[in-house]
Design an enzyme around this catalytic site. Structure first.
Site, PDB file in Angstrom:
ATOM      1  N   LEU A 244       0.834  -1.206   0.000  1.00 57.96           N
ATOM      2  CA  LEU A 244       0.000   0.000   0.000  1.00 57.96           C
ATOM      3  C   LEU A 244       0.872   1.259   0.000  1.00 57.96           C
ATOM      4  CD1 LEU A 244      -2.666   1.548   0.318  1.00 57.96           C
ATOM      5  CD2 LEU A 244      -2.497   1.157   2.791  1.00 57.96           C
TER       6      LEU A 244
ATOM      7  N   TYR B 193      -2.228 -11.444  15.577  1.00 57.27           N
ATOM      8  CA  TYR B 193      -2.100 -10.273  14.698  1.00 57.27           C
ATOM      9  C   TYR B 193      -3.297  -9.334  14.909  1.00 57.27           C
ATOM     10  CZ  TYR B 193      -2.727  -7.625  10.358  1.00 57.27           C
ATOM     11  OH  TYR B 193      -2.958  -6.625   9.451  1.00 57.27           O
TER      12      TYR B 193
HETATM   13  N1  LIG Z   1      -2.180  -6.412   2.730  1.00 55.78           N
HETATM   14  C1  LIG Z   1      -3.413  -6.675   3.115  1.00 55.78           C
HETATM   15  O1  LIG Z   1      -4.109  -7.488   2.471  1.00 55.78           O
HETATM   16  C2  LIG Z   1      -3.997  -5.947   4.315  1.00 55.78           C
HETATM   17  C3  LIG Z   1      -5.269  -6.312   4.772  1.00 55.78           C
HETATM   18  C4  LIG Z   1      -5.832  -5.607   5.857  1.00 55.78           C
HETATM   19  C5  LIG Z   1      -5.103  -4.584   6.461  1.00 55.78           C
HETATM   20  N2  LIG Z   1      -3.861  -4.268   6.010  1.00 55.78           N
HETATM   21  C6  LIG Z   1      -3.126  -3.187   6.689  1.00 55.78           C
HETATM   22  O2  LIG Z   1      -2.628  -2.299   5.711  1.00 55.78           O
HETATM   23  C7  LIG Z   1      -1.347  -1.802   6.089  1.00 55.78           C
HETATM   24  C8  LIG Z   1      -0.368  -1.934   4.930  1.00 55.78           C
HETATM   25  O3  LIG Z   1      -0.282  -3.291   4.521  1.00 55.78           O
HETATM   26  P1  LIG Z   1       0.710  -3.738   3.334  1.00 55.78           P
HETATM   27  O4  LIG Z   1       0.195  -5.026   2.799  1.00 55.78           O
HETATM   28  O5  LIG Z   1       0.949  -2.595   2.415  1.00 55.78           O
HETATM   29  O6  LIG Z   1       2.044  -4.040   4.151  1.00 55.78           O
HETATM   30  P2  LIG Z   1       3.458  -4.597   3.617  1.00 55.78           P
HETATM   31  O7  LIG Z   1       3.491  -4.659   2.133  1.00 55.78           O
HETATM   32  O8  LIG Z   1       3.789  -5.840   4.380  1.00 55.78           O
HETATM   33  O9  LIG Z   1       4.415  -3.445   4.108  1.00 55.78           O
HETATM   34  C9  LIG Z   1       4.618  -3.225   5.467  1.00 55.78           C
HETATM   35  C10 LIG Z   1       5.785  -2.280   5.618  1.00 55.78           C
HETATM   36  O10 LIG Z   1       6.093  -2.133   7.004  1.00 55.78           O
HETATM   37  C11 LIG Z   1       7.474  -1.898   7.100  1.00 55.78           C
HETATM   38  N3  LIG Z   1       7.955  -2.285   8.429  1.00 55.78           N
HETATM   39  C12 LIG Z   1       7.960  -3.528   8.989  1.00 55.78           C
HETATM   40  N4  LIG Z   1       8.522  -3.471  10.216  1.00 55.78           N
HETATM   41  C13 LIG Z   1       8.859  -2.168  10.427  1.00 55.78           C
HETATM   42  C14 LIG Z   1       9.486  -1.466  11.510  1.00 55.78           C
HETATM   43  N5  LIG Z   1       9.872  -2.082  12.630  1.00 55.78           N
HETATM   44  N6  LIG Z   1       9.680  -0.128  11.360  1.00 55.78           N
HETATM   45  C15 LIG Z   1       9.293   0.507  10.236  1.00 55.78           C
HETATM   46  N7  LIG Z   1       8.716  -0.091   9.178  1.00 55.78           N
HETATM   47  C16 LIG Z   1       8.505  -1.421   9.284  1.00 55.78           C
HETATM   48  C17 LIG Z   1       8.125  -2.722   6.003  1.00 55.78           C
HETATM   49  O11 LIG Z   1       9.291  -2.025   5.592  1.00 55.78           O
HETATM   50  P3  LIG Z   1      10.480  -2.723   4.697  1.00 55.78           P
HETATM   51  O12 LIG Z   1       9.770  -3.291   3.520  1.00 55.78           O
HETATM   52  O13 LIG Z   1      11.381  -1.626   4.327  1.00 55.78           O
HETATM   53  O14 LIG Z   1      11.085  -3.739   5.562  1.00 55.78           O
HETATM   54  C18 LIG Z   1       7.033  -2.762   4.920  1.00 55.78           C
HETATM   55  O15 LIG Z   1       7.331  -1.888   3.854  1.00 55.78           O
HETATM   56  C19 LIG Z   1      -0.964  -2.554   7.356  1.00 55.78           C
HETATM   57  O16 LIG Z   1      -1.098  -1.696   8.468  1.00 55.78           O
HETATM   58  C20 LIG Z   1      -1.929  -3.719   7.460  1.00 55.78           C
HETATM   59  O17 LIG Z   1      -2.260  -4.043   8.793  1.00 55.78           O
HETATM   60  C21 LIG Z   1      -3.289  -4.925   4.959  1.00 55.78           C
END
Ligand SMILES: NC(=O)c1ccc[n+]([C@@H]2O[C@H](COP(=O)([O-])OP(=O)(O)OC[C@H]3O[C@@H](n4cnc5c(N)ncnc54)[C@H](OP(=O)(O)O)[C@@H]3O)[C@@H](O)[C@H]2O)c1
Length: 260
Positions: free
Chosen positions: A13, A123
């Site tokens: 995202l 989670y």
């Molecule tokens: N994906 C889904 O289907 C889904 C569904 C429901 C809700 N959500 C919510 O939407 C949001 C975004 O999801 P997403 O799928 O885009 O996530 P994602 O692709 O897994 O990306 C998460 C990011 O968090 C960063 N991160 C992890 N640990 C960290 C730390 N200690 N300090 C700083 N940054 C850190 C990572 O950075 P690096 O890559 O640089 O390591 C990564 O870029 C989340 O809050 C999630 O709960 C997602």
């Protein structure tokens, strides 16, 4: 020009937000943690668990979208303590915090914003606690609860699952959202005064099995699986409040994939 901080800018995202925000007039600073960024722009390395570093990253911005999170080992500290640190540092700024459908138990679906969170897994518990802490510190923040995200510039986790996995749940229901719709909705929300939880998900509720097929999996090679009590069965979200508030359409997966 208004300045925006996107945490998790290399995430699924986050990447979309970083790409779309400049055309909405935002100057963007984005953070990365383990995956160094490939695009241009202003990037800072940030571990959201480090309060001092979070304060420095937020310095000089007008708004913050907090997408960074973790699932699995270390998730409590990243999701709860990290979100709290971001909320603390965001004093006086617009904050949109990302949350999940998995704050709900999943025994009935079509959840609305005033339904009580009651997560079944660790989670979900970490994200529900993050919501509580963010709301206590920043009552003006929007807590965007969303569902499975798909449709990004590169295949994401859902597309990879559809390609590689064989077993999909026929009785786990979700409201998948296209990443561009979600990013646009968040950018629109930055300019609105919307407080507390807001459900921002796609219009169609589908099973994980049907979702995989819609994403291109051949049903002939798939096995139908059934959910277990430790998993959330139906966490579909009712996003009618977001639909009333926003101009951005929150398309259902059938509409998106019919026009793809
Ligand atoms: N994906 C889904 O289907 C889904 C569904 C429901 C809700 N959500 C919510 O939407 C949001 C975004 O999801 P997403 O799928 O885009 O996530 P994602 O692709 O897994 O990306 C998460 C990011 O968090 C960063 N991160 C992890 N640990 C960290 C730390 N200690 N300090 C700083 N940054 C850190 C990572 O950075 P690096 O890559 O640089 O390591 C990564 O870029 C989340 O809050 C999630 O709960 C997602």
């Amino acid at each position: 020009m208004q300045r925006l901080l996107v945490t998790g800018g290399c995430g699924y995202l986050g990447r979309e937000l970083v790409a779309r925000a400049p055309s909405r007039g935002w100057e963007v600073r984005a953070t990365w943690f383990e995956r160094p960024p490939q695009g241009e722009g202003e990037w800072v390395r940030l571990d959201v668990r480090a309060g001092g570093a979070v304060r420095a990253a937020v310095e000089g911005v007008d708004a913050v979208v907090h997408t960074a999170y973790r699932q699995g080992e270390g998730e409590w500290r990243v999701n709860v303590d990290g979100s709290e640190a971001v909320a603390r540092a965001s004093e006086g700024r617009r904050l949109v915090h990302l949350s999940t459908d998995l704050v709900f138990r999943g025994d009935r679906g079509r959840y609305r914003e005033d339904d009580e969170p009651d997560p079944v897994n660790s989670y979900g518990r970490s994200k529900a606690e993050a919501e509580r802490r963010v709301a206590a510190l920043r009552p003006n923040a929007t807590l965007v609860r969303t569902s499975l995200i798909y449709g990004g510039r590169k295949p994401g986790p859902q597309e990879r699952l559809a390609r590689d996995n064989k077993r999909f749940f026929v009785d786990e229901l979700r409201s998948p959202v296209h990443v561009a719709d979600l990013a646009d909705a968040i950018l629109e929300l930055l300019l609105l005064d919307v407080r507390g939880p807001l459900h921002v998900a796609g219009a169609d509720d589908v099973s994980r099995f049907d979702f995989a097929v819609l994403l291109g999996a051949d049903p002939a090679r798939l096995e139908a699986a059934h959910t277990t009590p430790d998993r959330a069965r139906d966490v579909t979200l009712d996003s009618s409040r977001a639909r009333d508030l926003l101009r951005t359409p929150l398309r259902g997966v059938h509409e998106v994939l019919a026009t793809a």
